[in-house]
Design a protein around this motif. Structure first.
Motif, short mmCIF file in Angstrom:
data_model
loop_
_atom_site.label_atom_id
_atom_site.label_comp_id
_atom_site.label_asym_id
_atom_site.label_seq_id
_atom_site.Cartn_x
_atom_site.Cartn_y
_atom_site.Cartn_z
N SER A 251 68.91 5.20 31.69
CA SER A 251 67.96 4.10 31.51
C SER A 251 66.54 4.61 31.32
O SER A 251 66.06 5.47 32.07
CB SER A 251 68.05 3.18 32.74
OG SER A 251 66.79 2.69 33.09
N GLU B 230 60.93 6.42 33.22
CA GLU B 230 59.50 6.08 33.33
C GLU B 230 59.10 5.93 34.79
O GLU B 230 58.02 6.39 35.20
CB GLU B 230 59.21 4.78 32.57
CG GLU B 230 59.17 4.96 31.06
CD GLU B 230 58.77 3.68 30.34
OE1 GLU B 230 59.28 3.45 29.21
OE2 GLU B 230 57.95 2.90 30.87
N SER B 231 59.97 5.31 35.54
CA SER B 231 59.69 5.12 36.96
C SER B 231 59.53 6.45 37.67
O SER B 231 58.62 6.65 38.49
CB SER B 231 60.83 4.29 37.56
OG SER B 231 60.68 4.23 38.93
N SER C 121 63.83 2.93 31.75
CA SER C 121 62.93 2.48 32.82
C SER C 121 63.09 3.38 34.04
O SER C 121 62.12 3.63 34.77
CB SER C 121 63.20 1.03 33.19
OG SER C 121 64.55 0.86 33.53
#
Lengths: 457, 457
Positions: A355, A360-361, A357
């Motif tokens: 994923s 990025e997290s 995200s």
């Protein structure tokens, strides 16, 4: 008899004095700096304003010759007459296509015949440079050829169109490359006003609009000796080099060069995100750019150390957290050290099935840790020593050293800038890292550019 | 009984432990050195005379995976501790596996040389080979290969390699193919390592400002525990020349450029006509002023570059190398460029060079030859190449003398023997429908084969 002797002596002394003062007028010594590897940089300036950085090194019978102009994509965009990007780069191509004295092809052929290697040029946002390396016997030849093309280029419509064709090819090749496409995407999204938002190679439409008259204007306006620096490193004699510089460049007149002030990019107030599909992408790519200061800013050494902590080597943060954990196939981070405020960049290729995200997290989490000062002394020392290793390797070759000094000079007016940055980096503390991270790594200061493969891949 | 049991247990432990060896010391023959008085770093190469040619059938990539795994920790340090320890010293240890050699390189700032040498020895002599590191390592190697799917040029040359060297171990690049990598076991890695890390299978090379004697003593002491003995020889390779023209397409839609290559078998490092062919190739395709560049770029502007040489797949080694002609025209000019390239190739193989072209090549190469000696590391790598592959390493005087002796008829004869344009492999990346139409216009091509996944074997 004695009277004649006196008169002759007087005449001789007068002539000598004149020639000495004439020599003194032609160039002036600015500075002399000894580098960490023992080489000495002799800085001079000709009467017409041309800068010379001469670095003798007799370890091999060769030299590197580079000419730098502080004009690139940003300057042409700011020039009201032009308002293009791509011309500085296209023009760089034209510099190899002949002068009145040396027709098309002659420049390359003569230097190649003389044993020249690595002849090329590059254009970027703030500068253009021309370079080659040759055996020491060819010093005068390269002075003659380079000075000639600085002022006597024979711009020809047919050749201009041919080179435009070649640049179209280069443009398309770049667009086919996901990483290069990504770079363009990031800069044009992160900047709304500043000319850094425009790509150096330009666009198809701009390239089609360019005329020979534009090229002529560009040449006459920006390729002036007072807008040029010669960097010469290798088996050279300083005095001989000065004489040749005067002989070939000395008569080129000084001219006024426009120095427009770049518009200031307004502060970014919220996170920007752009997602595009790229036909050649096999997996998702994410590149995050945080607005960062210009090269002369006091925070740059700390940002360099941060980049090294995050992404240099197997022991770096992103290697462990992103690559070793199986989320991405690579991760890199760097800060641009250029004339105007630019970007600190984090880049990664995400593995399939992971994923975006989540990745990025993770990135933002690690940046958060920097803000909290969660950096050990060991990490700090590791990062600095890796920067040392990199710099020492760079300056181990004539070309590497010339590139380093040239880039520094173009961006900061100080050819020793990168040495200075490293010296300051050695003093960076954990507190500095925390302070700088808090200042720049805010989401509101970030632009996230994403490339995704076509659906179904 | 108990004593007998304990004795058997002890013997078993000894048998399973790492090889026991007599004390090893580096003799003068196994230590190459180049002094570099201004170097701020030291580079040490530990060269094994074995590479991916020793991969067992069906397990291509084993040698690469084996030697990459020594960077995943030692008996004393975890992977993370090991990486941090190296990098903290301002050092880097890397591994590069080729076909017939594996090079482990240490690069370190001179201040920490002794500690870094000790760490290098620990890395090489006491690798951890922890079984739980195998999967992450393989995942990383696979991820890098996966990423290569976005790199059209990589795919192009991977396919060319496969077709030119079909039926031999050379068709597999050292990094291998994903399927083979997935089948490699932990025990295979371990066994492979100790099979090839033998004193008679290694030599050292180094460049430094530190004295030769001091460096050799440092290395001898650190590597005293090197396992003694011989390693298995590499297999013999029987290369089969291409018969007829074959055209392969790697389908990609939406590319703005069409990358293509045409190639065939070349020559080995010690081939009698090597110098003649390389000299002639300079003017045909290996220089900016070459015939290929002049025709396809300068005159027509169809492509940004057109290059031909004998180095694209690898330098010529003990066994035959390869020739490749590579270009990346804009898609709309692909047909023109490919057909013209074929025409150029046919003319070259029939007629060789003109006198002007030959003189240009000779003069240029003679004058640029000193660059082979410019850096200590360049000289060292040439000496390593000479030792591993029997490649000649001429002095400047000898080189110039030999090149001077090359005549037009030498070139014609050598080129005719080497280049068979009616028997070449063509590989292109782009739209299969468009490329089929191009292939139909090339004499001798009866079918076009689509390579859907060049990363699959």
């Amino acid at each position: 008899m004695p009277r004649i002797l006196i008169i002759l002596t007087f005449l001789f002394l007068t002539l000598t004095a004149c020639s000495t003062s004439q020599t003194k007028e032609n160039y002036s010594k600015i500075n002399e700096t000894t580098l960490g590897n023992g080489l000495v940089v002799h800085e001079y300036r000709l009467a017409n304003g041309m800068k010379l950085l001469l670095v003798p090194d007799d370890s091999a019978p060769v030299f590197t010759y580079q000419v730098w102009f502080p004009v690139g994509a940003a300057a042409e965009k700011m020039d009201k007459r032009l308002n293009y990007t791509g011309l500085a780069h296209l023009f760089e191509h034209m510099m190899f296509r002949g002068t009145q004295k040396h027709p098309d092809g002659a420049f390359d052929q003569q230097l190649t015949l003389a044993g020249g290697v690595g002849m090329n040029a590059t254009t970027w946002i703030d500068r253009t440079n021309y370079y080659q390396s040759l055996p020491r016997e060819s010093l005068e030849l390269v002075f003659e050829l380079e000075a000639d093309r600085m002022v006597n280029l024979a711009l020809d419509e047919k050749l201009f169109n041919t080179e435009r064709g070649a640049v179209f090819g280069e443009l398309k090749m770049g667009d086919d490359n996901p990483s290069r496409f990504m770079s363009k995407l990031l800069w044009r999204t992160a900047f709304r006003v500043h000319p850094y938002r425009y790509s150096t190679i330009g666009t198809k439409e701009e390239l089609e609009r360019m005329t020979l008259a534009d090229a002529q204007y560009f040449y006459k306006t920006y390729y002036a000796p007072n807008n040029a620096t010669l960097i010469l490193i290798g088996d050279i004699d300083v005095n001989e080099s000065l004489k040749l510089a005067h002989k070939y460049y000395g008569s080129i007149p000084f001219q006024t060069v426009p120095r427009p002030q770049a518009p200031i990019e307004p502060p970014q107030r919220e996170l920007r995100r752009v997602v595009e599909t790229h036909q050649q992408a096999r997996n998702q790519m994410v590149r995050i750019g945080f607005h960062a200061p210009a090269i002369n800013h006091e925070d740059i050494p700390t940002l360099e150390v941060i980049a090294s902590i995050l992404a240099t080597g197997e022991g770096s943060t992103f290697k462990k957290v992103l690559v070793d954990s199986g989320l991405t196939s690579d991760a890199s981070a760097w800060v641009y050290t250029v004339k105007y405020p630019s970007l600190f960049v984090v880049n990664t290729n995400i593995k399939r099935g992971v994923s975006r995200s989540a990745v990025e997290s993770k990135i933002f989490t690690e940046l958060e840790k920097l803000k909290q000062g969660k950096v050990t002394q060991l990490q700090l020392e590791r990062a600095i020593n890796q920067m040392l290793l990199s710099e020492y390797n760079t300056i181990s070759s004539n070309r590497g050293l010339a590139n380093m000094m040239g880039e520094a000079l173009m961006s900061s007016d100080d050819y020793m800038k990168y040495f200075d940055i490293l010296a300051r980096a050695k003093k960076v503390s954990v507190e500095d890292i925390s302070r700088v991270a808090k200042k720049y790594f805010k989401r509101s200061n970030a632009t996230v550019a994403v490339l995704v493969p076509p659906k179904g891949r | 009984m108990k004593k007998l049991y304990l004795l058997c247990l002890t013997l078993l432990c000894i048998a399973l432990a790492a090889p026991v060896h007599a004390e090893y010391s580096i003799n003068a023959d196994d230590f190459m050195y180049e002094h570099d008085k201004k170097a701020l770093t030291t580079t040490v190469f530990l060269v094994l005379k074995s590479g991916s040619l020793n991969d067992p059938r069906g397990f291509n990539g084993l040698m690469n995976a084996t030697f990459q795994s020594i960077l995943r920790g030692t008996k004393k340090r975890s992977r993370s501790e090991h990486a941090t320890a190296i990098e903290h010293l301002g050092a880097d240890i890397s591994v590069d596996v080729g076909f017939n050699r594996t090079i482990i390189t240490l690069n370190v700032i001179n201040e920490n040389l002794e500690k870094a040498v000790a760490l290098l020895a620990e890395t090489v002599l006491q690798p951890a080979f922890r079984s739980y590191e195998l999967k992450p390592l393989m995942n990383e190697i696979e991820a890098k290969l996966e990423q290569m799917k976005s790199n059209n040029r990589h795919l192009l040359f991977r396919t060319l390699r496969r077709k030119i060297y079909a039926g031999t171990p050379l068709e597999f690049p050292p990094a291998g193919y994903p399927k083979a990598i997935r089948s490699i076991s932990f025990n295979q890695l371990r066994a492979q390592y100790w099979k090839f890390l033998k004193s008679e299978n290694v030599f050292f090379a180094a460049t430094s400002a530190v004295s030769e004697r001091k460096l050799r003593d440092m290395l001898s002491e650190a590597f005293a525990g090197m396992p003694t003995g011989k390693a298995p020889a590499e297999p013999k390779i029987a290369l089969k020349p291409q018969n007829g023209r074959k055209f392969y397409v790697i389908p990609r839609s939406g590319t703005a450029t069409t990358e293509f290559v045409m190639g065939q078998l070349g020559f080995d490092a010690a081939y009698k006509d090597r110098l003649i062919l390389e000299t002639a190739m300079f003017s045909f395709g290996d220089d900016y002023s070459s015939r290929a560049m002049t025709e396809l770029r300068k005159n027509k502007g169809w492509t940004y570059g057109a290059y031909a040489n004998y180095r694209y797949l690898d330098l010529p080694r003990r066994y035959g190398g390869a020739f490749a002609f590579y270009s990346f025209p804009q898609r709309k000019f692909a047909e023109n460029t490919i057909l013209k390239a074929v025409e150029l190739m046919e003319a070259y193989s029939k007629d060789g060079l003109t006198e002007t072209e030959l003189n240009y090549a000779k003069q240029s190469l003679k004058n640029s030859y000193p660059f082979q000696f410019v850096k200590a590391s360049t000289r060292l790598l040439k000496r390593i190449y000479q030792r591993l592959d029997g490649a000649p390493f001429y002095s400047v005087e000898e080189y110039r003398r030999k090149v001077d002796q090359i005549t037009l008829s030498d070139v014609k004869r050598a080129v005719e023997n080497m280049h068979k344009p009616k028997s070449m492999v063509f590989v292109a990346v782009g739209d299969p429908r468009e490329l089929r139409k191009v292939a139909e216009k090339i004499d001798g091509i009866s079918k076009v084969t689509i390579i859907k996944d060049p990363m699959r074997r």
